[in-house]
Design an enzyme around this catalytic site. Structure first.
Site, PDB file in Angstrom:
ATOM      1  N   LEU A 131       0.827  -1.208   0.000  1.00 49.13           N
ATOM      2  CA  LEU A 131       0.000   0.000   0.000  1.00 49.13           C
ATOM      3  C   LEU A 131       0.862   1.258   0.000  1.00 49.13           C
ATOM      4  CD1 LEU A 131      -2.868   1.229   0.204  1.00 49.13           C
ATOM      5  CD2 LEU A 131      -2.639   1.070   2.713  1.00 49.13           C
ATOM      6  N   PRO A 134       6.857   5.729  -1.493  1.00 51.09           N
ATOM      7  CA  PRO A 134       7.816   6.703  -0.973  1.00 51.09           C
ATOM      8  C   PRO A 134       7.181   8.058  -0.648  1.00 51.09           C
ATOM      9  CG  PRO A 134       8.807   5.490  -2.775  1.00 51.09           C
ATOM     10  CD  PRO A 134       7.368   5.063  -2.716  1.00 51.09           C
ATOM     11  N   ALA A 136       3.650   8.461  -0.527  1.00 48.83           N
ATOM     12  CA  ALA A 136       2.232   8.238  -0.193  1.00 48.83           C
ATOM     13  C   ALA A 136       2.163   7.225   0.938  1.00 48.83           C
ATOM     14  CB  ALA A 136       1.458   7.745  -1.415  1.00 48.83           C
ATOM     15  N   SER A 138       0.464   7.884   4.816  1.00 57.44           N
ATOM     16  CA  SER A 138      -0.877   8.064   5.375  1.00 57.44           C
ATOM     17  C   SER A 138      -1.856   8.617   4.335  1.00 57.44           C
ATOM     18  CB  SER A 138      -0.811   9.016   6.577  1.00 57.44           C
ATOM     19  OG  SER A 138      -0.004   8.473   7.600  1.00 57.44           O
ATOM     20  N   TRP A 162       8.363   0.272   2.348  1.00 54.33           N
ATOM     21  CA  TRP A 162       8.109  -0.193   3.721  1.00 54.33           C
ATOM     22  C   TRP A 162       7.252  -1.466   3.723  1.00 54.33           C
ATOM     23  CZ3 TRP A 162      11.519   2.323   6.301  1.00 54.33           C
ATOM     24  CH2 TRP A 162      11.784   3.666   6.002  1.00 54.33           C
ATOM     25  N   GLN A 341      14.415   0.978  32.466  1.00 52.00           N
ATOM     26  CA  GLN A 341      14.756   1.742  33.663  1.00 52.00           C
ATOM     27  C   GLN A 341      14.780   0.854  34.912  1.00 52.00           C
ATOM     28  OE1 GLN A 341      15.575   4.868  33.176  1.00 52.00           O
ATOM     29  NE2 GLN A 341      16.049   5.408  35.308  1.00 52.00           N
ATOM     30  N   GLY A 344      17.852  -0.961  35.102  1.00 52.23           N
ATOM     31  CA  GLY A 344      19.019  -0.106  35.257  1.00 52.23           C
ATOM     32  C   GLY A 344      20.047  -0.356  34.172  1.00 52.23           C
ATOM     33  N   GLU A 368       0.877   0.818  10.239  1.00 55.38           N
ATOM     34  CA  GLU A 368      -0.593   0.666  10.203  1.00 55.38           C
ATOM     35  C   GLU A 368      -1.290   1.981  10.545  1.00 55.38           C
ATOM     36  OE1 GLU A 368      -1.521  -1.776   8.795  1.00 55.38           O
ATOM     37  OE2 GLU A 368      -0.835  -3.697   9.545  1.00 55.38           O
TER      38      GLU A 368
END
Length: 385
Positions: A131, A134, A136, A138, A162, A341, A344, A368
């Site tokens: 879909l 490069p 186009a 969202s 992608w 975190q 650590g 998505e």
């Protein structure tokens, strides 16, 4: 700690038991090493997908008559969550495969379904969803890949970007422009992997999900029979958006599983790690943090299950899918950050999977539909615009 689940059927409970067994034997033991190896040599764990396929886990939400599992989305998504807790790349790949089958299952003619779905749902094949481009992402309506009619065929030219499973998939659910009428000029095709003129770019170098290879898919005079167009000409936008609603739930479930894995790791470490003569978990500040993270995961799980139940009932769920994707992926980012975190300095090393979980969580807020797009979708539904 295994999540306490409420499944709609005994079959669903058996499926969760099955996927937990596969996760323990086939996924968790391999995930860390495979992700590290794939940094330098991109790889798609097709043998793992074959294991899932033989177990019937790649076709759960589709009709039994075509080889699917005929399971409600409520069950399917909890399976995805379990896979996500064990190996996120595989969970994303499983969700992507389900997404690629959707156009044929929901918009194909009976003849197309009989011809194509058994192979798609066999567990032996893997799909890719073409879909994004490069320029186009969202903005789907701005795509430039074109499919020109030529007799009984269409000839496709353009570039998709992608794309998960690019170069590894057996078929490509592809959206292309068949007219210049903006969003109304898009159509959907199922392109076989061996089509002449189909090629692939260099795999992207990503910060995580290394076993989910992503690259461009290049169409150069790719000839596809008109019989492989799903739906009518110009129906591609509707197909894409409907598929994405379901796909967002898959990502929400996978992200929830990832967050659960990070929480389990942090909690276990906090109990085992001793400072000043006692477990660090005995510190109220840390206990409250763990509680907040558990609450965030519970909210994420509830949101995707509610959307799934709406879908299973045949009711609109687009807003709820966007809410689930937003809540679950933001929760995954928060939980994985805090897990690092809690551990650590150890959390910053590759000796523990916390740093991998952290890297994998980030992209869930992007693909998505970015979480900014989810807010747009939710706002339009609420405001009636």
């Amino acid at each position: 700690m295994p999540v306490e689940r409420l499944l709609p059927s005994e079959e669903g409970r058996a499926l969760i038991g099955l996927v937990r067994d596969i996760a323990a034997k086939e996924l968790r033991p391999r995930a860390d090493a495979a992700e590290v190896a794939a940094v330098s040599v991109p790889a798609c764990p097709r043998d793992v997908f074959a294991v899932l396929g033989r177990a019937g886990l790649l076709s759960l939400p589709y009709p039994e008559e075509f080889g699917g599992g005929a399971q409600p989305y409520e069950t399917y998504l909890q399976v995805i969550e379990e896979i996500g807790a064990a190996w996120m790349s595989v969970a994303v790949g499983t969700s992507v495969h389900a997404l690629t089958c959707y156009p044929t299952a929901a918009y194909g003619t009976r003849g197309q379904q009989e011809a194509l779905l058994p192979g798609m749902l066999s567990g032996e094949t893997l799909g890719a969803y073409c879909l994004s481009e490069p320029l186009a992402g969202s903005d789907i309506a701005s795509m430039t890949t074109r499919a020109e009619r030529d007799g009984e065929d269409y000839v496709i030219n353009g570039t998709k970007s992608w794309i998960s499973h690019a170069g590894h998939a057996d078929f490509y659910a592809t959206f292309a422009r068949t007219s210049d009428d903006g969003g109304k000029g898009l159509s959907c095709f199922v392109v076989p992997a061996d089509a002449d003129g189909l090629s692939f770019g260099t795999p992207e170098k990503k910060m995580g999900l290394h076993c989910d290879p992503v690259s461009e898919v290049l169409f150069e005079d790719v000839r596809v029979p008109a019989s492989r167009r799903m739906g009518a000409e110009g129906q591609g936008m509707a197909i894409a958006l409907a598929a994405l609603d379901s796909g967002r739930l898959g990502i929400a479930a996978a992200a929830t599983g990832l967050a659960q894995a990070a929480l389990d790791l942090a909690a276990s470490y906090a109990v085992d790690r001793r400072q000043f003569g006692r477990p660090v978990a005995s510190n109220q500040g840390l206990a409250f943090l763990i509680a907040d993270l558990a609450a965030a995961i519970g909210s994420a799980r509830a949101s995707y299950l509610y959307a799934a139940r709406l879908r299973d009932a045949g009711r609109p769920f687009s807003k709820e899918a966007a809410i689930a994707k937003l809540i679950a992926t933001d929760a995954a980012m928060r939980v994985t950050t805090e897990a690092v975190q809690v551990l650590g300095g150890a959390g910053y090393t590759a000796d523990f999977p916390a740093e991998r979980y952290f890297r994998e969580a980030k992209v869930t807020q992007i693909f998505e539909g970015t979480n900014q797009i989810q807010r747009l979708v939710i706002g339009r539904h609420v405001l009636g615009r």
